[in-house]
Design a protein around this motif. Structure first.
Motif, PDB file in Angstrom:
ATOM      1  N   PRO A  11    -111.231  55.248 -65.654  1.00 58.26           N
ATOM      2  CA  PRO A  11    -112.372  54.346 -65.852  1.00 58.26           C
ATOM      3  C   PRO A  11    -112.687  54.089 -67.330  1.00 58.26           C
ATOM      4  N   GLN A  12    -112.214  54.981 -68.217  1.00 62.10           N
ATOM      5  CA  GLN A  12    -112.429  54.800 -69.650  1.00 62.10           C
ATOM      6  C   GLN A  12    -111.356  53.919 -70.291  1.00 62.10           C
ATOM      7  N   GLY A  13    -110.418  53.420 -69.477  1.00 64.26           N
ATOM      8  CA  GLY A  13    -109.404  52.503 -69.998  1.00 64.26           C
ATOM      9  C   GLY A  13    -108.088  53.148 -70.376  1.00 64.26           C
ATOM     10  N   PHE A  14    -107.933  54.445 -70.093  1.00 64.41           N
ATOM     11  CA  PHE A  14    -106.657  55.105 -70.372  1.00 64.41           C
ATOM     12  C   PHE A  14    -105.656  54.768 -69.270  1.00 64.41           C
ATOM     13  N   LYS A  15    -104.392  54.683 -69.655  1.00 66.80           N
ATOM     14  CA  LYS A  15    -103.312  54.394 -68.705  1.00 66.80           C
ATOM     15  C   LYS A  15    -102.245  55.475 -68.815  1.00 66.80           C
ATOM     16  N   LYS A  16    -101.487  55.608 -67.735  1.00 67.06           N
ATOM     17  CA  LYS A  16    -100.389  56.579 -67.744  1.00 67.06           C
ATOM     18  C   LYS A  16     -99.234  56.037 -68.586  1.00 67.06           C
ATOM     19  N   LEU A  17     -98.743  56.888 -69.491  1.00 67.71           N
ATOM     20  CA  LEU A  17     -97.570  56.509 -70.266  1.00 67.71           C
ATOM     21  C   LEU A  17     -96.333  56.571 -69.375  1.00 67.71           C
ATOM     22  N   TYR A  18     -96.299  57.581 -68.515  1.00 66.67           N
ATOM     23  CA  TYR A  18     -95.231  57.739 -67.523  1.00 66.67           C
ATOM     24  C   TYR A  18     -95.890  57.995 -66.173  1.00 66.67           C
ATOM     25  N   ASP A  19     -95.260  57.580 -65.110  1.00 69.69           N
ATOM     26  CA  ASP A  19     -95.839  57.764 -63.780  1.00 69.69           C
ATOM     27  C   ASP A  19     -95.725  59.192 -63.270  1.00 69.69           C
ATOM     28  N   GLU A  20     -94.773  59.943 -63.842  1.00 72.25           N
ATOM     29  CA  GLU A  20     -94.573  61.303 -63.365  1.00 72.25           C
ATOM     30  C   GLU A  20     -95.280  62.318 -64.262  1.00 72.25           C
ATOM     31  N   LEU A  21     -95.570  63.486 -63.677  1.00 73.27           N
ATOM     32  CA  LEU A  21     -96.175  64.590 -64.419  1.00 73.27           C
ATOM     33  C   LEU A  21     -95.159  65.204 -65.361  1.00 73.27           C
TER      34      LEU A  21
END
Length: 199
Positions: free
Chosen positions: A169-179
Motif C-alpha cells: 500500500p506504500q507503493g513498494f513493488k517486488k523486485l523478484y516474484d520469488e522469496l
C-alpha cells in the motif's frame, strides 16, 4: 499519539554517560512479530554505526526523556547505501524498473538507498506512532543524502505478510516474484525526495 524526538545513534555513541542508558533501552525494546529487529538493535546497530556501514535513527519518547530522564526507544530505522545488481535482468525488466535511466541497458548495477531495519516496539501502538510516521521520517533522513548526491531508488527486504499489509500500500513493488534465501521478498520503490526537503 506520543511525542517523540529522533536521535541519530551516531550522535550519542561517543557520550559515555548514555552508554548504560542505551544498553538498558535496547534490552527493553521488544518486537515479538519480528525478532530480527530486537537482535539488530541489541547486537548489530552499534557495530554498523561504528564502521559507518549504516546509520540508525531512534524514536525516543520525548516526555519521558525530558521529565524523567528516561531513554525509551519507541521505534527505529536503519538506512545505508547499497548497490543493486541488475546484470541478469532482461532489458524489458530494466526498462520497467529504471525508466529513462541513462545507459540503462548496459548497466550491471545501480546505486540505491537501503532501508535495512524499520519497526516499532510492542509497547507502542500504531495509534501512538504509526508505520506511516516511521516511514516518513525514514524518507526524510534519506532525502538529506539525496539532496546532495541524488538518487531515487529505495530497496528493502521483508516477509510476505508485511509486503501485503504495509509495504505494497506504500507503493513498494517486488523486485523478484520469488522469496530469497532468507524467505524474504526484495522490494523497490522510486521516490521523489524533494517533497521531504522542507519537512
Amino acid at each position: 499519539m506520543i511525542d517523540y524526538v529522533i536521535i541519530p545513534l551516531g550522535e550519542i555513541l561517543g557520550k559515555e554517560y548514555v552508554k548504560e542508558k542505551l544498553e538498558s533501552a535496547f534490552k527493553k525494546f521488544s518486537c515479538q512479530r519480528e525478532r530480527d529487529l530486537e537482535d539488530f538493535l541489541m547486537q548489530k546497530s552499534i557495530a554498523y554505526e561504528k564502521t559507518n556501514y549504516g546509520k540508525t535513527y531512534l524514536f525516543i519518547d520525548e516526555n519521558k526523556l525530558v521529565n524523567n530522564n528516561e531513554f525509551i526507544v519507541l521505534a527505529y530505522f536503519t538506512i545505508a547505501q547499497n548497490s543493486l545488481d541488475i546484470s541478469t535482468m532482461s532489458k524489458k525488466k530494466k526498462r520497467k524498473i529504471l525508466g529513462e535511466y541513462p545507459g540503462r541497458d548496459s548497466l550491471s548495477s545501480i546505486p540505491t538507498y537501503l532501508i535495512g531495519q524499520l519497526g516499532r516496539c510492542d509497547n507502542c501502538s500504531s495509534l501512538d506512532l504509526s508505520g506511516q510516521q516511521i516511514l516518513d521520517e525514514c524518507y526524510h533522513a534519506i532525502s538529506l543524502a539525496a539532496r546532495i548526491v541524488g538518487g531515487n531508488m529505495l530497496i528493502l527486504e521483508c516477509r510476505e505478510h508485511m509486503f501485503e499489509k504495509f509495504y505494497q500500500p506504500q507503493g513498494f513493488k517486488k523486485l523478484y516474484d520469488e522469496l530469497n534465501e532468507e524467505s524474504l521478498f526484495t522490494l523497490f520503490k522510486k521516490i521523489n525526495f524533494e517533497e521531504y526537503w522542507n519537512t
